[in-house]
Design an enzyme around this catalytic site. Structure first.
Site, PDB file in Angstrom:
ATOM      1  N   LYS A  16       0.836  -1.202   0.000  1.00 27.19           N
ATOM      2  CA  LYS A  16       0.000   0.000   0.000  1.00 27.19           C
ATOM      3  C   LYS A  16       0.870   1.250   0.000  1.00 27.19           C
ATOM      4  O   LYS A  16       2.008   1.235   0.461  1.00 27.19           O
ATOM      5  CB  LYS A  16      -0.900   0.023   1.243  1.00 27.19           C
ATOM      6  CG  LYS A  16      -1.832  -1.164   1.360  1.00 27.19           C
ATOM      7  CD  LYS A  16      -2.971  -1.051   0.399  1.00 27.19           C
ATOM      8  CE  LYS A  16      -3.970  -2.160   0.660  1.00 27.19           C
ATOM      9  NZ  LYS A  16      -4.752  -2.495  -0.479  1.00 27.19           N
ATOM     10  N   CYS A  17       0.296   2.333  -0.491  1.00 27.50           N
ATOM     11  CA  CYS A  17       0.927   3.643  -0.513  1.00 27.50           C
ATOM     12  C   CYS A  17       1.456   3.975   0.882  1.00 27.50           C
ATOM     13  O   CYS A  17       0.740   3.755   1.862  1.00 27.50           O
ATOM     14  CB  CYS A  17      -0.107   4.671  -0.967  1.00 27.50           C
ATOM     15  SG  CYS A  17       0.537   6.329  -1.122  1.00 27.50           S
TER      16      CYS A  17
END
Length: 78
Positions: free
Chosen positions: A16-17
Site C-alpha cells: 500500500k501507498c
C-alpha cells in the site's frame, strides 16, 4: 505480459501507498541510467504516484497499463 521491453520486473503487488514508490525509488538508485524497470502493483494510488514520482525525479514513464489486479509501469531511469 506485453512485449514493449524485456526489462526487469519488480513485483510490488500487495503493498500500500507509499511503499510502491519508496521501493521503486530505492531499486532505481541501484541501477545505471538508461536501465528499464517494470513495476507491478495492486495499489490503486500507484496510477497517480508512480507517474508523479517519475516526473519529479527525471525518469521516463515509457509505458503504463491496467492489469487484472492493478497496474504495470515501465520506467526508464533518467
Amino acid at each position: 505480459m506485453t512485449t514493449v521491453d524485456p526489462g526487469e520486473v519488480y513485483d510490488l503487488r500487495g503493498l500500500k501507498c507509499p511503499l510502491p514508490v519508496l521501493k521503486t525509488r530505492k531499486r532505481l538508485e541501484q541501477l545505471p541510467s538508461g536501465t528499464t524497470l517494470w513495476i507491478e502493483t495492486t495499489d490503486p494510488l500507484a496510477v497517480i504516484d508512480i507517474p508523479h514520482f517519475c516526473s519529479e525525479k527525471g525518469h521516463a514513464l515509457e509505458f503504463s497499463e491496467r492489469t487484472d489486479d492493478g497496474h504495470r509501469f515501465l520506467i526508464r531511469k533518467g
